[in-house]
Design a protein around this motif. Structure first.
Motif, PDB file in Angstrom:
ATOM      1  N   HIS A 163       1.015  -1.151   0.039  1.00  0.00           N
ATOM      2  CA  HIS A 163      -0.003   0.005   0.120  1.00  0.00           C
ATOM      3  C   HIS A 163       0.807   1.407   0.080  1.00  0.00           C
ATOM      4  O   HIS A 163       0.679   2.185  -0.861  1.00  0.00           O
ATOM      5  CB  HIS A 163      -0.788   0.055   1.222  1.00  0.00           C
ATOM      6  CG  HIS A 163      -1.653   1.348   1.484  1.00  0.00           C
ATOM      7  ND1 HIS A 163      -2.473   1.706   0.799  1.00  0.00           N
ATOM      8  CD2 HIS A 163      -1.585   2.287   2.691  1.00  0.00           C
ATOM      9  CE1 HIS A 163      -2.877   3.147   1.406  1.00  0.00           C
ATOM     10  NE2 HIS A 163      -2.167   3.291   2.585  1.00  0.00           N
ATOM     11  N   ARG A 194      -6.567   0.238  -3.642  1.00  0.00           N
ATOM     12  CA  ARG A 194      -7.741   0.363  -2.894  1.00  0.00           C
ATOM     13  C   ARG A 194      -8.871  -0.205  -3.578  1.00  0.00           C
ATOM     14  O   ARG A 194      -9.073  -0.191  -4.890  1.00  0.00           O
ATOM     15  CB  ARG A 194      -7.885   2.053  -2.879  1.00  0.00           C
ATOM     16  CG  ARG A 194      -6.829   2.725  -1.876  1.00  0.00           C
ATOM     17  CD  ARG A 194      -7.068   2.180  -0.582  1.00  0.00           C
ATOM     18  NE  ARG A 194      -6.563   3.200   0.428  1.00  0.00           N
ATOM     19  CZ  ARG A 194      -6.574   3.121   1.767  1.00  0.00           C
ATOM     20  NH1 ARG A 194      -6.858   2.009   2.161  1.00  0.00           N
ATOM     21  NH2 ARG A 194      -6.075   3.950   2.472  1.00  0.00           N
ATOM     22  N   HIS A 244       4.149   7.420   4.947  1.00  0.00           N
ATOM     23  CA  HIS A 244       2.747   7.855   5.876  1.00  0.00           C
ATOM     24  C   HIS A 244       2.353   6.949   6.655  1.00  0.00           C
ATOM     25  O   HIS A 244       1.717   7.374   7.717  1.00  0.00           O
ATOM     26  CB  HIS A 244       1.926   8.440   4.714  1.00  0.00           C
ATOM     27  CG  HIS A 244       1.064   7.180   4.175  1.00  0.00           C
ATOM     28  ND1 HIS A 244       1.632   6.287   3.279  1.00  0.00           N
ATOM     29  CD2 HIS A 244      -0.216   6.792   4.368  1.00  0.00           C
ATOM     30  CE1 HIS A 244       0.549   5.295   3.030  1.00  0.00           C
ATOM     31  NE2 HIS A 244      -0.408   5.714   3.667  1.00  0.00           N
ATOM     32  N   ASP A 245       2.287   5.772   6.505  1.00  0.00           N
ATOM     33  CA  ASP A 245       1.742   4.743   7.450  1.00  0.00           C
ATOM     34  C   ASP A 245       2.613   4.066   8.296  1.00  0.00           C
ATOM     35  O   ASP A 245       2.518   3.058   9.077  1.00  0.00           O
ATOM     36  CB  ASP A 245       0.852   3.556   6.638  1.00  0.00           C
ATOM     37  CG  ASP A 245      -0.667   4.188   6.359  1.00  0.00           C
ATOM     38  OD1 ASP A 245      -1.056   5.016   6.853  1.00  0.00           O
ATOM     39  OD2 ASP A 245      -1.208   3.447   5.377  1.00  0.00           O
ATOM     40  N   ASP A 303      -3.182   8.360  -0.586  1.00  0.00           N
ATOM     41  CA  ASP A 303      -3.522   7.528   0.323  1.00  0.00           C
ATOM     42  C   ASP A 303      -4.942   6.558  -0.156  1.00  0.00           C
ATOM     43  O   ASP A 303      -5.187   5.524   0.059  1.00  0.00           O
ATOM     44  CB  ASP A 303      -3.748   8.034   1.699  1.00  0.00           C
ATOM     45  CG  ASP A 303      -3.955   6.903   2.770  1.00  0.00           C
ATOM     46  OD1 ASP A 303      -3.508   5.890   2.654  1.00  0.00           O
ATOM     47  OD2 ASP A 303      -4.651   7.303   3.525  1.00  0.00           O
TER      48      ASP A 303
END
Ligand SMILES: [Fe+2]
Ligand SMILES: [Fe+2]
Length: 190
Positions: A21, A133, A50-51, A127
């Protein structure tokens, strides 16, 4: 720190699914940065990181927050899935040497916020519209995002709220404030 080094740490820290991801978000962030004239290297770095705090165990997350002066608001306290934004932004600054501006995009990537900068919007959209997604009409979300960044953020924020409602999870007011601001700006442009 160089991108390759950071990516290696992300790979070691996250599950294969989350790592994939993150790679998808980095790739999509570069696409959007290209369209909207932002720094592609920065977008890629923020995307991959970011995660970073997403899978931190609860106890560790609470301890990290305490030791680093991170305070969760009323909604965040009840919704641990939101913690990784503040934790991730802090880790990005301290561990990867991110600037305040780059860290802010991580801070806002989950709920969005009012007065988002272009890079914040790029990461928020990346994101939610990376190729892996599946809870969103990806083609539509991507098309809107590529055409008009604010329309993209508005569309994605609305879908995010619908998704939260379906899951019975709490809705963070920052997403509502963001939607209101974008609607008002749109009205004023007419
Ligand atoms: Fe996230
Ligand atoms: Fe993410």
């Amino acid at each position: 720190m160089k991108y390759e080094e950071i990516e290696k740490i992300v790979k070691e820290t996250l599950s294969e699914k989350r790592y994939n991801h993150s790679v998808g978000v980095a790739k999509r962030a570069v696409e959007l940065a290209k369209i909207y004239g932002e720094d592609e290297e920065k977008a890629k770095m923020i995307g991959i990181v970011h995660d970073i705090a997403k899978q931190m165990p609860k106890e560790e997350a609470l301890l990290y927050a305490k030791e680093n002066g991170i305070v969760f608001d009323e909604i965040e306290e009840k919704e641990p899935s939101l913690w990784h934004s503040k934790l991730g932004a802090d880790i990005a600054k301290k561990k990867f040497g991110f600037t305040e501006e780059m860290a802010q995009a991580i801070l806002y990537h989950t709920t969005g916020n009012v007065n988002m900068k272009i890079m914040d919007k790029i990461i928020y959209l990346a994101d939610k519209t990376e190729e892996g997604r599946n809870y969103i009409d990806l083609e539509l979300a991507r098309n809107i995002s590529n055409r008009d960044i604010d329309e993209g953020v508005l569309y994605v924020a609305k879908v995010a709220i619908e998704y939260s409602l379906k899951k019975n999870s709490l809705i963070h007011p920052d997403t509502i404030y963001l939607i209101n601001q974008l609607i008002e700006e749109k009205e004023n442009k007419k």
